[in-house]
Design an enzyme around this catalytic site. Sequence first.
Site, PDB file in Angstrom:
ATOM      1  N   PRO A   2     -24.349   8.343  -3.216  1.00  0.00           N
ATOM      2  CA  PRO A   2     -25.016   9.618  -3.492  1.00  0.00           C
ATOM      3  C   PRO A   2     -24.061  10.590  -4.183  1.00  0.00           C
ATOM      4  CG  PRO A   2     -25.439   8.899  -1.240  1.00  0.00           C
ATOM      5  CD  PRO A   2     -24.373   7.997  -1.788  1.00  0.00           C
ATOM      6  N   GLU A   3     -24.518  11.173  -5.275  1.00  0.00           N
ATOM      7  CA  GLU A   3     -23.701  12.146  -5.999  1.00  0.00           C
ATOM      8  C   GLU A   3     -24.247  13.544  -5.714  1.00  0.00           C
ATOM      9  OE1 GLU A   3     -22.951  10.939 -10.079  1.00  0.00           O
ATOM     10  OE2 GLU A   3     -23.213   8.828  -9.539  1.00  0.00           O
ATOM     11  N   LYS A  59     -19.838  16.219  -2.762  1.00  0.00           N
ATOM     12  CA  LYS A  59     -20.679  15.169  -2.194  1.00  0.00           C
ATOM     13  C   LYS A  59     -20.775  15.265  -0.672  1.00  0.00           C
ATOM     14  CE  LYS A  59     -19.184  12.003  -5.883  1.00  0.00           C
ATOM     15  NZ  LYS A  59     -18.536  10.693  -6.169  1.00  0.00           N
ATOM     16  N   HIS A  92     -27.680  -0.884  12.103  1.00  0.00           N
ATOM     17  CA  HIS A  92     -26.958  -0.065  11.131  1.00  0.00           C
ATOM     18  C   HIS A  92     -27.025   1.432  11.441  1.00  0.00           C
ATOM     19  CE1 HIS A  92     -26.249  -3.646   8.841  1.00  0.00           C
ATOM     20  NE2 HIS A  92     -27.541  -3.856   8.650  1.00  0.00           N
ATOM     21  N   ARG A 111     -22.843  -0.088   5.299  1.00  0.00           N
ATOM     22  CA  ARG A 111     -21.460  -0.500   5.049  1.00  0.00           C
ATOM     23  C   ARG A 111     -20.434   0.225   5.928  1.00  0.00           C
ATOM     24  NH1 ARG A 111     -20.747  -1.166  -1.401  1.00  0.00           N
ATOM     25  NH2 ARG A 111     -18.957  -2.366  -0.668  1.00  0.00           N
ATOM     26  N   ARG A 155      -3.105  15.944 -19.201  1.00  0.00           N
ATOM     27  CA  ARG A 155      -3.127  14.690 -18.448  1.00  0.00           C
ATOM     28  C   ARG A 155      -3.435  13.496 -19.361  1.00  0.00           C
ATOM     29  NH1 ARG A 155      -6.472  15.162 -12.999  1.00  0.00           N
ATOM     30  NH2 ARG A 155      -5.628  13.047 -12.869  1.00  0.00           N
ATOM     31  N   ARG A 264     -14.756   1.383 -13.221  1.00  0.00           N
ATOM     32  CA  ARG A 264     -16.189   1.513 -12.968  1.00  0.00           C
ATOM     33  C   ARG A 264     -17.003   0.958 -14.134  1.00  0.00           C
ATOM     34  NH1 ARG A 264     -16.651   5.613  -9.125  1.00  0.00           N
ATOM     35  NH2 ARG A 264     -18.726   4.750  -8.732  1.00  0.00           N
TER      36      ARG A 264
END
Length: 276
Positions: A2-3, A59, A92, A111, A155, A264
């Site tokens: 989830p973002e 988040k 779960h 998880r 950077r 990613r």
Amino acid sequence: MPELPEVETVVRTLEHQLGNVTIKDCHVLWDNIIAYPTPQTFCAQIKGKTIQHYERYGKYLLFDLGSMMWIAHMRMEGKFYIQKSDEPYDKHVHVLFDLQDGRQLRYHDTRKFGKMYLYEKRKDIHQYPCFQNIGLDAFDERLTPTYLYHALHKRKIVLKAALLDQSVIAGIGNIYADEICFALGMHPETKIYHLRKKDFERLLQETRRILQGAIRYGGTTIRSYTSSLGVDGRFQLKLKVHAKKGEKCPVCQGEIKKITVATRGTCYCPTCQRKR
């Protein structure tokens, strides 16, 4: 994972469904979910507290309990269920909150990566230890193009890695990083030090536009919530490139490609998004 938009939807759904509910009791079934304090202390201190306000930062979900702040991070697969206390639950479900109105708030995490924290209330959000390495929220008014320029322009990282860096902007994940790169017309592997000051203005504008749009799309789930689905904030997104490998670009009709950037999976249009 989830973002920011999904977490915002979760927070507003819980606020709408629960309101100022009092937590009568707490049961931790998997100790590692509780990052601070100990599971026993967590349950003892949260018992009897009323949720006075619901917030989001990056988040993270924040539940204002008056004298204390309960913080939750759902990580990869976390979701909340609101159900009757006598309804069965599967293996779960790792944390149970008995509510004063007879319902039960359940934290489900396949998880087991999610984390919860319970701290005494502090004045500034970055005084909470779990936020020590977290940057400004994407909608924080202190997050300006000048702030981003000074934080990033020296950077030696690529654009997508910069967007994913939670110590700079809190809330962006893989989905929206791809969408932001596409909206900017920049290859995700563009070196961040190649961006000019005016580029950081566009970066911030597009970031907020895309995140706000996703929040709007998710808003319809708030009143349509059903306990059988759980609250995870996911909804049908109107994405341009993310997870669209092999499909046509909505702008040029060229083929969307997939590569790996910052470890990613990354989707982009080679025609519309050029490296600098």
